[in-house]
Design an enzyme around this catalytic site. Structure first.
Site, PDB file in Angstrom:
ATOM      1  N   LYS A 124       0.831  -1.140  -0.111  1.00 17.52           N
ATOM      2  CA  LYS A 124       0.007  -0.043  -0.139  1.00 17.52           C
ATOM      3  C   LYS A 124       0.978   1.214   0.089  1.00 17.52           C
ATOM      4  CE  LYS A 124      -3.349  -2.988   1.150  1.00 17.52           C
ATOM      5  NZ  LYS A 124      -2.997  -4.643   1.136  1.00 17.52           N
ATOM      6  N   LYS A 159      -8.124   0.679   4.460  1.00 17.49           N
ATOM      7  CA  LYS A 159      -7.599  -0.764   4.238  1.00 17.49           C
ATOM      8  C   LYS A 159      -6.243  -0.956   5.115  1.00 17.49           C
ATOM      9  CE  LYS A 159      -5.877   0.768  -0.232  1.00 17.49           C
ATOM     10  NZ  LYS A 159      -6.038   0.084  -1.378  1.00 17.49           N
ATOM     11  N   ARG A 209      -5.849  -5.699 -12.352  1.00 20.13           N
ATOM     12  CA  ARG A 209      -4.365  -6.006 -12.118  1.00 20.13           C
ATOM     13  C   ARG A 209      -3.626  -6.079 -13.451  1.00 20.13           C
ATOM     14  NH1 ARG A 209      -2.686  -9.171  -8.264  1.00 20.13           N
ATOM     15  NH2 ARG A 209      -3.302  -7.640  -6.802  1.00 20.13           N
ATOM     16  N   ARG A 224     -11.404  -6.757 -12.119  1.00 19.66           N
ATOM     17  CA  ARG A 224     -12.063  -7.644 -11.372  1.00 19.66           C
ATOM     18  C   ARG A 224     -13.439  -6.649 -10.712  1.00 19.66           C
ATOM     19  NH1 ARG A 224      -6.951  -8.115  -7.909  1.00 19.66           N
ATOM     20  NH2 ARG A 224      -6.774  -5.972  -8.538  1.00 19.66           N
ATOM     21  N   ARG A 232     -15.480  -4.080  -3.029  1.00 20.02           N
ATOM     22  CA  ARG A 232     -14.407  -4.512  -3.117  1.00 20.02           C
ATOM     23  C   ARG A 232     -14.028  -5.332  -4.499  1.00 20.02           C
ATOM     24  NH1 ARG A 232     -13.835  -7.957   2.127  1.00 20.02           N
ATOM     25  NH2 ARG A 232     -15.897  -8.533   1.476  1.00 20.02           N
ATOM     26  N   ASP A 272      -2.323  -2.383  -8.959  1.00 20.76           N
ATOM     27  CA  ASP A 272      -3.683  -2.458  -8.964  1.00 20.76           C
ATOM     28  C   ASP A 272      -4.377  -0.971  -9.532  1.00 20.76           C
ATOM     29  OD1 ASP A 272      -4.072  -5.054  -8.199  1.00 20.76           O
ATOM     30  OD2 ASP A 272      -4.414  -4.621  -5.965  1.00 20.76           O
ATOM     31  N   GLU A 280      -2.571   0.199  -5.381  1.00 20.63           N
ATOM     32  CA  GLU A 280      -1.483  -0.790  -4.701  1.00 20.63           C
ATOM     33  C   GLU A 280      -0.466  -1.117  -5.741  1.00 20.63           C
ATOM     34  OE1 GLU A 280      -3.301  -3.869  -2.715  1.00 20.63           O
ATOM     35  OE2 GLU A 280      -5.050  -2.634  -1.664  1.00 20.63           O
ATOM     36  N   ASN A 282       1.598  -4.792  -5.839  1.00 20.95           N
ATOM     37  CA  ASN A 282       1.624  -6.139  -5.122  1.00 20.95           C
ATOM     38  C   ASN A 282       2.954  -6.783  -5.424  1.00 20.95           C
ATOM     39  OD1 ASN A 282      -1.388  -6.573  -3.798  1.00 20.95           O
ATOM     40  ND2 ASN A 282      -1.630  -5.421  -5.934  1.00 20.95           N
TER      41      ASN A 282
END
Length: 315
Positions: A124, A159, A209, A224, A232, A272, A280, A282
């Site tokens: 994050k 979050k 993603r 997504r 979410r 993301d 984000e 990842n």
């Protein structure tokens, strides 16, 4: 190539969507030797990192999907490359594991992703290095600061910094009766840093993603789409996957982030992106290989292992 993979328990893997499984299949196709370790199999003895490892042979879409040899204890630096694929939570045990992996690195083993970068690049907070790409954001454990951020933006997302899959993510709007309990929960009553971001309404079109391999994007993203009544965009939270060609804005974000990832030894990352914003980065165990491979007929595992082979000492 001798390839070791540190990951969650093999019996827990869902091969229909597990990216580590895709990597294993490609490594097996190349006749690489593949070894499986859990996080609890890592050892530090007299200054040398070791592991209780087992040779693993993956099978394509069959049950059981793997065969395991007998366990042997060997130095981690005997492997040409190690993939660190343990899922979050990113806790002290995870950090301790990176110390041992770093010792293997010091003896010439390639660790993907680089151990120091796994510690440094919180998924994050790392977005703060690219403020030109991100929505308005705040990291704090102070409830008054979070309330002020909500007052400023009217609609926000809270979050935790160490979880995955949408765990403990809250959407808060001004006047929400659950503001206090949400803040108390995510900050653990003011004892744990939390990220707040302005809510991005384009989440209705999906949380994209984007997979990055050695600083370069795969040309398609997995959007997504949140389930009905959800905010979410996580597959683990019931989101529906759709493939998307990267937009000009997506490619621009990749150009901003990619060189830094490559410099830090982050060979495999998942960006993301919601709407026009990076939310984000990842780096621990990015997923979505299997879904994108299925939609577009790709072999993303091959792209990643090409990068691994080019950087490993035996190349």
């Amino acid at each position: 190539m001798k390839l070791a993979i540190v990951m969650d328990a093999v019996e827990s893997i869902n091969i229909k969507k597990d990216s580590t499984y895709a990597m294993m299949l490609e490594a097996h196709r190349r006749a690489w030797q593949i070894y499986y370790l859990g996080q609890g199999d890592l050892i530090l003895h007299d200054g040398r990192a070791l592991g209780h490892s087992r040779r693993i042979v993956p099978h394509h879409d069959r049950t059981p999907w793997y065969e395991l040899d007998l366990e042997q204890t060997r130095p981690l630096d005997e492997f040409d490359a190690i993939l660190m694929r343990k899922d979050p939570p990113f806790n002290l045990e995870y950090i301790y594991s990176t110390y041992l992996l770093e010792l293997a690195e010091s003896r010439g083993t390639l660790v993907v992703n680089k151990a120091q970068s796994l510690r440094d690049a919180n998924e994050k907070i790392f977005t703060a290095w690219f403020p030109q790409c991100t929505p308005p954001s705040l990291v704090t454990r102070n409830a008054a600061d979070l309330r002020a951020f909500l007052k400023e933006h009217d609609d926000i997302v809270l979050k935790p910094l160490d979880q995955m899959g949408g765990a403990s993510v809250f959407r808060l709007r001004r006047g929400d009766p659950n503001i206090s309990v949400a803040i108390e929960t995510v900050t653990a009553n003011g004892s744990r840093m939390t990220m707040a971001q302005r809510y991005i309404p384009e989440i209705r079109d999906g949380d994209k993603r984007i997979l990055m391999i050695d600083g370069k994007p795969v040309p398609y993203a997995l959007a997504r789409i949140p389930a009905e009544g959800e905010s979410r965009g996580n597959l683990a939270a019931g989101a529906r996957p759709e493939g998307r060609l990267l937009s000009e804005r997506d490619l621009w974000i990749c150009e901003q982030v990619g060189p830094v990832l490559s410099k830090k030894g982050i060979l495999f990352a998942g960006l993301d992106v919601i709407g026009d914003y990076l939310t984000e980065i990842n780096v621990t165990s990015p997923t979505c290989i299997r879904e994108l491979d299925a939609i577009y007929g790709l072999n993303i595992g091959a792209l990643l292992l090409d990068a691994v082979a080019s950087r490993a000492r035996c190349s």
